[in-house]
Design an enzyme around this catalytic site. Structure first.
Site, PDB file in Angstrom:
ATOM      1  N   ASN A  12       0.863  -1.182   0.000  1.00  0.00           N
ATOM      2  CA  ASN A  12       0.000   0.000   0.000  1.00  0.00           C
ATOM      3  C   ASN A  12       0.899   1.231   0.000  1.00  0.00           C
ATOM      4  O   ASN A  12       1.543   1.532   0.997  1.00  0.00           O
ATOM      5  CB  ASN A  12      -0.880  -0.031   1.268  1.00  0.00           C
ATOM      6  CG  ASN A  12      -1.738   1.214   1.406  1.00  0.00           C
ATOM      7  OD1 ASN A  12      -1.777   2.050   0.507  1.00  0.00           O
ATOM      8  ND2 ASN A  12      -2.420   1.343   2.546  1.00  0.00           N
ATOM      9  N   TRP A  13       0.943   1.909  -1.142  1.00  0.00           N
ATOM     10  CA  TRP A  13       1.866   3.045  -1.279  1.00  0.00           C
ATOM     11  C   TRP A  13       1.296   4.323  -0.646  1.00  0.00           C
ATOM     12  O   TRP A  13       1.946   5.353  -0.649  1.00  0.00           O
ATOM     13  CB  TRP A  13       2.204   3.269  -2.750  1.00  0.00           C
ATOM     14  CG  TRP A  13       2.950   2.101  -3.376  1.00  0.00           C
ATOM     15  CD1 TRP A  13       3.449   1.005  -2.717  1.00  0.00           C
ATOM     16  CD2 TRP A  13       3.282   1.915  -4.759  1.00  0.00           C
ATOM     17  NE1 TRP A  13       4.075   0.165  -3.606  1.00  0.00           N
ATOM     18  CE2 TRP A  13       3.986   0.688  -4.867  1.00  0.00           C
ATOM     19  CE3 TRP A  13       3.059   2.671  -5.925  1.00  0.00           C
ATOM     20  CZ2 TRP A  13       4.464   0.208  -6.096  1.00  0.00           C
ATOM     21  CZ3 TRP A  13       3.537   2.175  -7.140  1.00  0.00           C
ATOM     22  CH2 TRP A  13       4.235   0.969  -7.225  1.00  0.00           C
ATOM     23  N   LYS A  14       0.067   4.263  -0.179  1.00  0.00           N
ATOM     24  CA  LYS A  14      -0.588   5.417   0.474  1.00  0.00           C
ATOM     25  C   LYS A  14      -0.415   6.670  -0.399  1.00  0.00           C
ATOM     26  O   LYS A  14      -0.464   6.554  -1.611  1.00  0.00           O
ATOM     27  CB  LYS A  14      -0.027   5.589   1.889  1.00  0.00           C
ATOM     28  CG  LYS A  14      -0.172   4.287   2.698  1.00  0.00           C
ATOM     29  CD  LYS A  14       0.057   4.445   4.167  1.00  0.00           C
ATOM     30  CE  LYS A  14      -0.124   3.096   4.855  1.00  0.00           C
ATOM     31  NZ  LYS A  14       0.035   3.160   6.293  1.00  0.00           N
ATOM     32  N   HIS A  98      -9.468   1.112   5.334  1.00  0.00           N
ATOM     33  CA  HIS A  98      -8.165   1.300   5.992  1.00  0.00           C
ATOM     34  C   HIS A  98      -8.333   2.211   7.206  1.00  0.00           C
ATOM     35  O   HIS A  98      -9.136   3.139   7.187  1.00  0.00           O
ATOM     36  CB  HIS A  98      -7.164   1.903   4.998  1.00  0.00           C
ATOM     37  CG  HIS A  98      -5.759   1.831   5.492  1.00  0.00           C
ATOM     38  ND1 HIS A  98      -5.259   2.726   6.407  1.00  0.00           N
ATOM     39  CD2 HIS A  98      -4.771   0.948   5.242  1.00  0.00           C
ATOM     40  CE1 HIS A  98      -3.995   2.395   6.673  1.00  0.00           C
ATOM     41  NE2 HIS A  98      -3.679   1.322   5.986  1.00  0.00           N
ATOM     42  N   GLU A 100      -6.615   4.562   8.279  1.00  0.00           N
ATOM     43  CA  GLU A 100      -6.408   5.994   8.013  1.00  0.00           C
ATOM     44  C   GLU A 100      -7.685   6.612   7.457  1.00  0.00           C
ATOM     45  O   GLU A 100      -8.015   7.762   7.778  1.00  0.00           O
ATOM     46  CB  GLU A 100      -5.209   6.173   7.061  1.00  0.00           C
ATOM     47  CG  GLU A 100      -3.899   5.909   7.799  1.00  0.00           C
ATOM     48  CD  GLU A 100      -2.789   5.321   6.951  1.00  0.00           C
ATOM     49  OE1 GLU A 100      -2.866   5.385   5.711  1.00  0.00           O
ATOM     50  OE2 GLU A 100      -1.830   4.783   7.557  1.00  0.00           O
ATOM     51  N   GLU A 174      -5.004  -5.004  10.674  1.00  0.00           N
ATOM     52  CA  GLU A 174      -3.964  -3.999  10.857  1.00  0.00           C
ATOM     53  C   GLU A 174      -4.195  -3.278  12.186  1.00  0.00           C
ATOM     54  O   GLU A 174      -4.981  -2.318  12.246  1.00  0.00           O
ATOM     55  CB  GLU A 174      -4.011  -2.975   9.719  1.00  0.00           C
ATOM     56  CG  GLU A 174      -3.767  -3.564   8.356  1.00  0.00           C
ATOM     57  CD  GLU A 174      -3.209  -2.532   7.367  1.00  0.00           C
ATOM     58  OE1 GLU A 174      -2.149  -2.769   6.824  1.00  0.00           O
ATOM     59  OE2 GLU A 174      -3.835  -1.470   7.187  1.00  0.00           O
ATOM     60  N   GLY A 240       3.020  -1.177   4.231  1.00  0.00           N
ATOM     61  CA  GLY A 240       3.007   0.252   3.929  1.00  0.00           C
ATOM     62  C   GLY A 240       4.404   0.721   3.558  1.00  0.00           C
ATOM     63  O   GLY A 240       4.908   0.450   2.466  1.00  0.00           O
ATOM     64  N   GLY A 241       5.054   1.397   4.501  1.00  0.00           N
ATOM     65  CA  GLY A 241       6.353   2.039   4.256  1.00  0.00           C
ATOM     66  C   GLY A 241       7.368   1.159   3.540  1.00  0.00           C
ATOM     67  O   GLY A 241       8.019   1.609   2.576  1.00  0.00           O
TER      68      GLY A 241
HETATM   69  P1  13P Z   1       3.256   0.360   7.609  1.00  0.00           P
HETATM   70  O1  13P Z   1       3.766  -0.912   6.967  1.00  0.00           O
HETATM   71  O2  13P Z   1       3.967   1.578   7.104  1.00  0.00           O
HETATM   72  O3  13P Z   1       3.216   0.244   9.098  1.00  0.00           O
HETATM   73  O4  13P Z   1       1.739   0.550   7.111  1.00  0.00           O
HETATM   74  C1  13P Z   1       0.861  -0.519   7.202  1.00  0.00           C
HETATM   75  C2  13P Z   1      -0.372  -0.177   6.472  1.00  0.00           C
HETATM   76  O5  13P Z   1      -1.135   0.682   6.891  1.00  0.00           O
HETATM   77  C3  13P Z   1      -0.646  -0.907   5.222  1.00  0.00           C
HETATM   78  O6  13P Z   1      -1.949  -0.673   4.773  1.00  0.00           O
END
Ligand code: 13P
Length: 257
Positions: A12-14, A98, A100, A174, A240-241
């Site tokens: 997930n590149w957000k 998600h 967020e 998550e 994510g990151g």
């Molecule tokens: P991180 O891997 O950056 O903790 O993020 C997880 C995430 O929210 C994937 O959707």
């Protein structure tokens, strides 16, 4: 992982990367990863990059996911994208619910439910996220929260409708306190949460629970992926990151076999 379910690794590149940067990253993932024969790999770029990344990934073993969707097919919904529009640019998957979006943009379980139904209607596979906050974990209500979110997302469906929704569904556990914090859940805690979710699905809807893939997300990195994936109910990871670095993401993909 359980051999009856294919491993699933998603990045997930957000809200990161321009179109050209996204295309380069997608190519690096597709060209630089050794993807096991049963493993499904997916990347979720920003909406503006979906079409270009979709083109760049044509013929590759890396699938395309959006990060959000609206449940209507079209209409006066400023700023939104429909399932058909996502499919049109090559998406086969879409992340929904998600944390967020729940915390910052008012996403609710009821809306996630509408999105799940809309995605299934268009043949897209949802990656439905849920997870408890730190204060919920500390006050001992983790499983109550997971049950409320899961039941809310799946809604009050009859068994038959639910089977259609659940077949091919991907759930991502998550824990909010693990996202972007470097604080990964213990693999045994992830396993317990995943087993709880699967049991809940089995109680309500039967055997189809064994086909649902449940991913773990929250500070997954190349050096902790293998341990998480070794758990019997951890069917993959949502990264994510660490998915913004093609080499690191390739190592996570390799951990799936
Ligand atoms: P991180 O891997 O950056 O903790 O993020 C997880 C995430 O929210 C994937 O959707």
């Amino acid at each position: 992982m359980n051999p009856s379910r294919n491993p699933f690794i998603a990045g997930n590149w957000k809200m990161h990367r321009t179109v050209s940067e996204s295309v380069s990253l997608a190519r690096a993932v597709a060209d630089g990863s050794r993807i096991g024969p049963r493993t499904e790999v997916v990347v979720a770029p920003v909406a503006t990059a979906l079409a270009a990344v979709g083109k760049a990934l044509e013929g590759a073993r890396v699938g395309l996911s959006a990060q959000n969707v609206h449940w209507e097919d079209q209409g006066a919904f400023t700023g939104e994208l429909s399932p058909g529009m996502l499919k049109d640019v090559g998406c086969a998957y879409c992340i929904v619910g998600h944390s967020e979006r729940r915390q910052l943009f008012g996403e609710t379980d009821a809306n996630v439910h509408r999105k799940l139904l809309a995605l299934r209607r268009h043949g897209l596979a949802p990656i439905a996220c849920l997870g408890e906050t730190l204060s919920e974990r500390e006050s001992g209500v983790t499983y109550d929260v997971l049950r409320r979110q899961l039941d809310g997302m799946l809604g009050a469906l009859e068994r038959e409708e639910a089977t259609a929704l659940l077949t091919g569904l991907i759930i991502a556990y998550e824990p909010v306190w693990a996202i972007g914090t470097g604080r990964t859940a213990k693999s045994t805690d992830a396993q317990s949460a995943h087993a709880y979710l699967r049991d809940r699905i089995r109680d309500r809807f039967g055997e189809v629970a064994d086909t649902v893939r449940i991913l773990y997300g929250g500070s997954v990195k190349a050096d902790n992926a293998a341990e998480l994936l070794a758990q019997p109910d951890v069917d993959g990871v949502l990264v994510g990151g660490a998915s913004l670095d093609a080499a690191g993401f390739a190592r996570i993909i390799q951990a799936a076999g």
